[in-house]
Design a protein around this motif. Structure first.
Motif, PDB file in Angstrom:
ATOM      1  N   ASP A  89      35.660  37.595  39.377  1.00  0.00           N
ATOM      2  CA  ASP A  89      34.370  36.599  39.477  1.00  0.00           C
ATOM      3  C   ASP A  89      34.509  36.167  40.962  1.00  0.00           C
ATOM      4  N   ALA A  90      33.594  35.352  41.642  1.00  0.00           N
ATOM      5  CA  ALA A  90      33.724  35.129  42.985  1.00  0.00           C
ATOM      6  C   ALA A  90      34.821  34.061  43.193  1.00  0.00           C
ATOM      7  N   GLY A  91      35.583  34.666  44.188  1.00  0.00           N
ATOM      8  CA  GLY A  91      36.757  33.611  44.592  1.00  0.00           C
ATOM      9  C   GLY A  91      38.098  34.410  44.147  1.00  0.00           C
ATOM     10  N   ASP A  92      37.742  35.407  43.351  1.00  0.00           N
ATOM     11  CA  ASP A  92      39.090  36.292  42.906  1.00  0.00           C
ATOM     12  C   ASP A  92      39.573  37.119  44.233  1.00  0.00           C
ATOM     13  N   ARG A  93      40.939  37.171  44.298  1.00  0.00           N
ATOM     14  CA  ARG A  93      41.267  38.161  45.082  1.00  0.00           C
ATOM     15  C   ARG A  93      41.447  39.535  44.496  1.00  0.00           C
ATOM     16  N   VAL A  94      41.219  40.549  45.367  1.00  0.00           N
ATOM     17  CA  VAL A  94      41.192  41.993  44.913  1.00  0.00           C
ATOM     18  C   VAL A  94      41.950  42.967  45.664  1.00  0.00           C
ATOM     19  N   ARG A  95      42.558  43.989  45.040  1.00  0.00           N
ATOM     20  CA  ARG A  95      43.139  44.991  45.901  1.00  0.00           C
ATOM     21  C   ARG A  95      42.314  46.185  45.909  1.00  0.00           C
ATOM     22  N   ARG A  96      42.757  47.213  46.897  1.00  0.00           N
ATOM     23  CA  ARG A  96      41.980  48.319  46.977  1.00  0.00           C
ATOM     24  C   ARG A  96      42.017  49.215  45.950  1.00  0.00           C
ATOM     25  N   ASP A  97      40.816  49.956  45.513  1.00  0.00           N
ATOM     26  CA  ASP A  97      40.611  50.689  44.425  1.00  0.00           C
ATOM     27  C   ASP A  97      40.683  49.840  42.924  1.00  0.00           C
TER      28      ASP A  97
ATOM     29  N   VAL B 272      25.991  44.043  43.753  1.00  0.00           N
ATOM     30  CA  VAL B 272      26.673  43.346  42.568  1.00  0.00           C
ATOM     31  C   VAL B 272      27.908  42.551  43.100  1.00  0.00           C
ATOM     32  N   PHE B 273      28.491  42.595  44.212  1.00  0.00           N
ATOM     33  CA  PHE B 273      29.537  41.766  44.465  1.00  0.00           C
ATOM     34  C   PHE B 273      29.412  41.943  46.108  1.00  0.00           C
TER      35      PHE B 273
ATOM     36  N   ILE C 216      36.412  38.099  46.658  1.00  0.00           N
ATOM     37  CA  ILE C 216      34.886  38.325  46.150  1.00  0.00           C
ATOM     38  C   ILE C 216      34.276  37.256  46.551  1.00  0.00           C
ATOM     39  N   ALA C 217      33.498  37.274  47.420  1.00  0.00           N
ATOM     40  CA  ALA C 217      32.542  36.238  48.081  1.00  0.00           C
ATOM     41  C   ALA C 217      31.593  35.707  47.276  1.00  0.00           C
ATOM     42  N   ARG C 218      30.750  36.633  46.921  1.00  0.00           N
ATOM     43  CA  ARG C 218      29.581  36.557  45.980  1.00  0.00           C
ATOM     44  C   ARG C 218      29.679  37.370  44.844  1.00  0.00           C
ATOM     45  N   ARG C 219      28.924  36.908  43.633  1.00  0.00           N
ATOM     46  CA  ARG C 219      28.665  37.860  42.610  1.00  0.00           C
ATOM     47  C   ARG C 219      27.391  37.640  42.246  1.00  0.00           C
TER      48      ARG C 219
ATOM     49  N   ASN D 133      45.930  31.231  58.917  1.00  0.00           N
ATOM     50  CA  ASN D 133      45.717  30.314  58.025  1.00  0.00           C
ATOM     51  C   ASN D 133      44.408  29.680  57.909  1.00  0.00           C
ATOM     52  N   ILE D 134      43.172  30.629  58.424  1.00  0.00           N
ATOM     53  CA  ILE D 134      41.845  30.076  58.143  1.00  0.00           C
ATOM     54  C   ILE D 134      41.531  31.196  56.900  1.00  0.00           C
ATOM     55  N   GLU D 135      40.974  30.461  56.097  1.00  0.00           N
ATOM     56  CA  GLU D 135      40.372  31.020  54.970  1.00  0.00           C
ATOM     57  C   GLU D 135      38.656  31.177  54.888  1.00  0.00           C
ATOM     58  N   THR D 136      38.230  32.221  54.396  1.00  0.00           N
ATOM     59  CA  THR D 136      36.780  32.225  54.185  1.00  0.00           C
ATOM     60  C   THR D 136      36.271  30.914  53.212  1.00  0.00           C
TER      61      THR D 136
END
Length: 366
Positions: free
Chosen positions: A75-83, A194-195, A177-180, A265-268
C-alpha cells in the motif's frame, strides 16, 4: 472751544484701550522632532514558495500486460525492496496462452519431422533418377517452411512464457510506494499506472511557480530550502528543472530543486519552503511607515539637509515586505526620509531630525 479740545483727548485715551483688547499675532511653533532614515540598498529580494519533498527518481509502475488484479501486496507508504512482488494479475489467461503456444510448438515440430522425412525420401528417389528435380525442390521447400514455422512457434512460446511472468508486478529498485492507483478486482490495461515508487537516493523539492516569476529564474540558480520540521535550518539547493508548460488546472509551472549536499534525514512527503533571491529592478527600501499616499500617488517626506524643511516627494513603489517597502523610482541613496508620523506633516514644515535613539542628527555632516 471746549468741545473741540475734548474730542481729540478722548481719541487719545481710547487708543491704548483698543490696542490692549486686540489679540497678539500667533507665534511660530518650534520645529518638531522627526525620526529620519536613509533608504537602504535593496538590490535583491527573497520570494518563497511552498513545496513538497519528493524523490529524484519516481517511476510509475505498471503491468506489461492487461488483466484483472487478483492480489495487491503493498500500500502507499510501504517500503519495498528490489524485485519484491507488489501486485498480481489473474494468471489464468496467461496460463492458457502459454499452453496454446506450447501446443503450437509441438505441432510445428511434428510438421517439421514429417517434412524432413519427406525430403529425405525424395532425395533418395532423385539419386535413383526416379523423380524429377522439381519434385524434390517442392519437398525441400516444404521442409524449409516447416522449419521456419517451428522457429516462429518457439518465439511465440517464449513471448507467452514471458507474459506469464508479467502477471506479477515487481519493484525495480528499493524505495517507498508514494501512490497507489488500483484495487483488487480492478481490470487494468497494459501500461496503466498501478503504483508510483519513490526510489531511495537523492531527494528534491517540487513546487509551483506563477507565470510572472518565470522571467527572473534560470536553471542552475542557487536557492535555499527550509523544512517545516526544521524551521531553524536552511539547506542550500539548486533549481534543477523548470517545466516549459503550465498545469492546465492551476496555470502554474512545476519546478524542482535539488539539494547541494546529501541529506539522509529528509524523507519524501515532508513540507518545505523554497527561498529564491532575485536580483531585479528593486534598488532602495524604506520603512513601511515612511510611505503615504494621496489621490492614488504614493510619496514620502524628504528633509532638506541644509534648512531641515520638508518636501513631499512622489515615488514609485515595488514590492511590499514585512516591514519595508521597495522604491523603484523617486529616491536617491543619500536622501533623508521621515520614518514615522508622516500623516501629521505638511509641505515646507521645519523639523528637527533625530535618529532612533532620539539623538539630533547633523544632516550636512552625514
Amino acid at each position: 472751544m471746549f468741545r473741540t479740545i475734548l474730542l481729540p483727548g478722548l481719541a487719545l485715551l481710547t487708543l491704548p484701550l483698543l490696542t490692549a483688547c486686540s489679540d497678539p499675532p500667533p507665534a511660530e511653533p518650534p520645529p518638531r522632532p522627526a525620526l529620519v532614515v536613509q533608504p537602504q540598498p535593496a538590490t535583491e529580494r527573497v520570494q518563497s514558495y511552498p513545496g513538497e519533498v519528493r524523490a529524484r527518481i519516481e517511476p510509475e509502475l505498471a503491468f506489461r500486460i492487461g488483466g484483472k488484479v487478483s492480489k495487491r501486496l503493498v500500500d502507499a507508504g510501504d517500503r519495498v525492496r528490489r524485485d519484491q512482488p507488489l501486485a498480481e494479475l489473474d494468471p489464468e489467461d496467461a496460463r492458457l496462452q502459454l499452453e496454446a503456444a506450447r501446443s503450437q510448438v509441438a505441432a510445428a515440430q511434428a510438421n517439421l519431422n514429417l517434412a524432413q522425412a519427406e525430403r529425405d525420401r525424395y532425395r533418395a528417389l532423385l539419386d535413383r533418377q526416379m523423380i524429377s528435380s522439381s519434385q524434390y525442390d517442392n519437398a525441400e521447400n516444404s521442409f524449409r517452411s516447416a522449419a521456419a514455422r517451428l522457429k516462429q512457434a518457439r518465439a511465440e512460446f517464449d513471448v507467452a512464457e514471458n507474459h506469464a511472468t508479467y502477471s506479477v508486478l515487481r519493484a525495480p529498485r528499493d524505495g517507498v510506494i508514494a501512490r497507489r492507483s488500483v484495487e483488487v478486482g480492478q481490470v487494468v490495461a497494459a501500461g496503466q499506472t498501478v503504483f508510483t515508487l519513490a526510489a531511495d537516493g537523492e531527494r528534491e523539492v517540487l513546487f509551483s511557480l506563477p507565470e510572472k516569476s518565470l522571467a527572473h529564474l534560470r536553471i542552475g540558480q542557487p536557492v535555499e530550502v527550509e523544512l517545516w520540521s526544521r524551521p531553524e535550518q536552511r539547506f542550500a539547493g539548486t533549481l534543477r528543472e523548470l517545466s516549459p508548460a503550465a498545469d492546465p488546472q492551476s496555470r502554474t509551472f512545476a519546478a524542482r530543486v535539488s539539494f547541494d549536499t546529501d541529506q539522509p534525514n529528509i524523507e519524501t512527503g515532508q513540507s518545505a519552503r523554497v527561498f529564491i533571491r532575485q536580483a531585479d529592478q528593486v534598488t532602495l527600501a524604506v520603512p513601511l511607515a515612511a510611505v503615504t499616499a494621496e489621490a492614488g500617488q504614493s510619496f514620502v517626506w524628504v528633509v532638506d539637509p541644509e534648512n531641515h524643511l520638508l518636501q513631499r516627494r512622489p515615488v514609485t513603489l515595488g514590492a511590499y515586505h514585512q516591514d519595508q517597502a521597495t522604491i523603484t523610482d523617486g529616491l536617491r541613496p543619500g536622501d533623508w526620509v521621515v520614518a514615522a508620523g508622516v500623516h501629521m506633516l505638511r509641505e515646507g514644515q521645519q523639523v528637527v531630525p533625530v535618529d532612533r535613539q532620539n539623538r539630533q542628527l547633523d544632516l550636512d555632516g552625514e
